[in-house]
Design a protein around this motif. Sequence first.
Motif: not given
Length: 311
Positions: A255, A258, A261, A304-305, A308
């Motif tokens: 979590s 993102e 990164e 994204y969540k 990933y």
Amino acid sequence: MASSEPLYMGIDGGGSNCRGRLRSGDGSLLGEAISGPAQTSQGIMAAQEQVARVARETLKDAGFGAEVLETTHVGIGLAELHISADKEAFRNWEHPFASLRVSSDAHIACLGGHAGARDGGILILGTGSCGYGLVKGHSVNVGGWGFDLSDMASAAQVGVLALRYAIAALDGIYEVSTMTDHIMAMFGDSQEEMALWASRATPPDFAGYGHLVVRFAEKEDPVALKLMSDCGTQASAMLRALAWRGINQIALMGSFAEAVEPWLEAETTSLIVPRLYDARDGAILMAGGTLPPLQPNHEQDMGYKERYGHG
């Protein structure tokens, strides 16, 4: 509803929650559920209770009753399950399932991220953190030794650092910023109140302040920018540690990934590859199940969540 066919369940137990997913023998999705944290540091029995709870809730979501547990093959990955004694205790559990395979949350995330391949790695950045990979089927671990000793570049550790900086700024040790003022205001500008809260706080509690740092970094708060820069340096060091061990394809998960990164050092970004499936599907593979074929451009079709997300 009953089922005469074998079912396959993947359970991902992390520091913030425990998630379950049920698939049929052909890989079709049947149900999903979520319950409270299930890391072994909270006790083996407590983790087992959360696993049993999310298993029942997952079956309920799929329209099945608890009697189907005996025909359900279960794979479980748990946070902090590196310790051999903890693994053995969990394997000796008199569980209600048709079969049970147990490993760390990092292992199932890696299996899912690379669709069961014998080579590849992951860097989990969530409430905690862990680097993990497989080289010709042999596991490699980097970090992940728990909140007290490890978890660098995680939301919980960034949160701890933010609180330490804020309380020191109020004491005049460091320069104040909008973020440090905001944090101290949440505790009534009382160091004692913060200290009392911290003595009872859990990693997920601290992680909330890590996510607050991200929001203030977006507003270019100087303290938040420094903390996120340091976080990116730590995450990059974990990536390099995996690469040094021969793992050069690494999927980001968690979590907090993102947020971290953009702060990775440029030389490490070439190691990053898309994730294929998630940790729960990795646990289903470990249990002996199969997964549905990947859809074209599935990475582009997911947030994204979702891509990933982990624990």
